[in-house]
Scaffold this motif. Structure first.
Motif, short mmCIF file in Angstrom:
data_model
loop_
_atom_site.label_atom_id
_atom_site.label_comp_id
_atom_site.label_asym_id
_atom_site.label_seq_id
_atom_site.Cartn_x
_atom_site.Cartn_y
_atom_site.Cartn_z
N LEU A 185 25.39 30.46 10.14
CA LEU A 185 26.18 30.31 11.45
C LEU A 185 26.97 31.49 11.79
O LEU A 185 27.65 31.99 10.80
CB LEU A 185 26.94 29.05 11.16
CG LEU A 185 27.34 28.54 12.56
CD1 LEU A 185 27.61 27.02 12.55
CD2 LEU A 185 29.19 29.14 12.41
N ARG A 186 27.07 31.83 13.01
CA ARG A 186 27.77 32.93 13.29
C ARG A 186 28.36 32.27 14.70
O ARG A 186 27.94 31.54 15.71
CB ARG A 186 27.02 34.17 13.85
CG ARG A 186 27.68 35.43 14.60
CD ARG A 186 26.69 36.23 14.87
NE ARG A 186 27.14 37.13 15.72
CZ ARG A 186 27.57 38.50 15.27
NH1 ARG A 186 27.54 38.52 14.21
NH2 ARG A 186 28.29 39.28 16.23
N HIS A 187 29.88 32.63 14.84
CA HIS A 187 30.80 32.21 15.88
C HIS A 187 31.64 33.33 16.43
O HIS A 187 32.21 33.96 15.98
CB HIS A 187 31.71 31.01 15.45
CG HIS A 187 32.60 30.41 16.70
ND1 HIS A 187 33.33 29.48 16.38
CD2 HIS A 187 32.53 30.60 17.80
CE1 HIS A 187 34.07 29.17 17.37
NE2 HIS A 187 33.59 29.99 18.65
N ASP A 188 30.88 33.76 17.59
CA ASP A 188 31.58 34.95 18.34
C ASP A 188 32.56 34.29 19.41
O ASP A 188 32.39 33.61 20.29
CB ASP A 188 30.46 35.79 19.22
CG ASP A 188 30.56 37.20 19.59
OD1 ASP A 188 31.88 37.21 19.77
OD2 ASP A 188 29.64 37.77 19.75
N HIS A 189 33.68 34.84 19.43
CA HIS A 189 34.82 34.38 20.31
C HIS A 189 35.13 35.27 21.24
O HIS A 189 35.62 36.74 20.73
CB HIS A 189 36.19 34.11 19.31
CG HIS A 189 35.92 33.12 18.22
ND1 HIS A 189 36.47 31.98 18.23
CD2 HIS A 189 35.31 33.33 16.94
CE1 HIS A 189 36.21 31.28 17.01
NE2 HIS A 189 35.47 32.22 16.30
N GLU A 190 34.90 35.42 22.59
CA GLU A 190 35.18 36.33 23.37
C GLU A 190 36.27 36.08 24.62
O GLU A 190 36.50 34.95 24.98
CB GLU A 190 33.74 36.67 24.18
CG GLU A 190 32.50 37.11 23.45
CD GLU A 190 31.31 37.32 24.40
OE1 GLU A 190 31.44 36.82 25.61
OE2 GLU A 190 30.31 37.37 23.83
N PHE A 191 36.90 37.09 24.91
CA PHE A 191 38.12 36.89 25.76
C PHE A 191 37.97 37.86 26.85
O PHE A 191 38.19 38.96 26.69
CB PHE A 191 39.43 36.91 25.01
CG PHE A 191 39.43 36.26 23.84
CD1 PHE A 191 40.03 34.86 23.81
CD2 PHE A 191 38.98 36.74 22.53
CE1 PHE A 191 39.74 33.82 22.78
CE2 PHE A 191 39.12 35.75 21.47
CZ PHE A 191 39.51 34.36 21.50
N HIS A 192 37.79 37.26 27.96
CA HIS A 192 37.66 38.23 29.26
C HIS A 192 38.69 37.82 30.33
O HIS A 192 39.09 36.69 30.46
CB HIS A 192 36.24 37.82 30.13
CG HIS A 192 35.33 37.92 28.83
ND1 HIS A 192 34.45 39.21 28.66
CD2 HIS A 192 34.50 37.14 28.03
CE1 HIS A 192 33.66 38.97 27.89
NE2 HIS A 192 33.64 37.62 27.53
N ILE A 193 39.21 38.91 30.86
CA ILE A 193 40.17 38.64 31.88
C ILE A 193 39.54 38.03 33.21
O ILE A 193 38.41 38.25 33.62
CB ILE A 193 40.45 40.12 32.61
CG1 ILE A 193 41.19 41.02 31.40
CG2 ILE A 193 41.42 40.23 33.70
CD1 ILE A 193 41.63 42.57 31.48
N HIS A 194 40.18 37.22 33.61
CA HIS A 194 39.97 36.16 34.65
C HIS A 194 41.17 36.01 35.80
O HIS A 194 42.18 36.17 35.33
CB HIS A 194 39.59 34.79 34.11
CG HIS A 194 38.93 33.85 35.00
ND1 HIS A 194 39.72 33.21 35.88
CD2 HIS A 194 37.75 33.59 35.35
CE1 HIS A 194 38.95 32.42 36.55
NE2 HIS A 194 37.69 32.45 36.19
N ALA A 195 40.70 35.80 37.02
CA ALA A 195 41.89 35.51 38.09
C ALA A 195 43.03 34.62 37.66
O ALA A 195 43.91 34.83 38.10
CB ALA A 195 41.10 35.17 39.37
#
Length: 150
Positions: A92-102
């Motif tokens: 199992l692999r869990h990728d946590h991503e955070f992107h700038i949003h309006a």
């Protein structure tokens, strides 16, 4: 192999969202609906860092299970990855991503796994595991958003 992608907009800056998502205390609060709690081995408080182990015990499919993961990638404040070292899955692999949003931050969780038992595991994925994984991550993200509104 199973895979889910869950996205939620969180009304805080990327850096804040990234740090709160790495906070093991915040994780246990947002996953409390499954009876999840921190257990040894691994970090028992504070923010996860590269190389850290973290272990959670919770109830899934009516069974108390322990999941141990290692933080294998860290790219502040945009991404971190944990990979299972012990648990119910073969991998199992869990990728946590955070992107700038309006409206703050788009938090994207990408979870990929391989169930045990070959064909039976693939059948379980199709019948209920994928749906459970998506429900768990979606509910956890919703709780995360509510926690930040308090």
């Amino acid at each position: 192999m199973g895979k889910i992608v869950v996205e939620t907009v969180i009304p805080v800056p990327v850096e804040t969202c990234f740090d709160l998502a790495r906070d093991v205390g915040v994780h246990t609060r947002t996953a409390s609906f499954s009876g999840e709690r921190l257990v040894p081995p691994g970090r028992m408080s504070g923010l996860l860092e590269l190389g850290d182990l973290v272990a959670f015990e919770g109830r899934h499919f009516g069974i108390r299970q322990t999941f141990v993961a290692k933080i294998t990638e860290m790219a502040p404040p945009r991404r971190f990855v944990d990979e299972m070292v012990r648990g119910a899955f073969t991998w199992l692999r869990h990728d946590h991503e955070f992107h700038i949003h309006a409206r703050g931050t788009l938090m994207r969780d990408v979870v990929e796994w391989r169930s045990p038992l070959g064909f039976l595991g693939k059948l379980a994925d199709a019948l209920f595991v994928e749906r459970h994984m998506e429900w768990f991550v979606r509910t956890k993200q919703a709780n995360f958003r509510v926690l930040l509104s308090e």
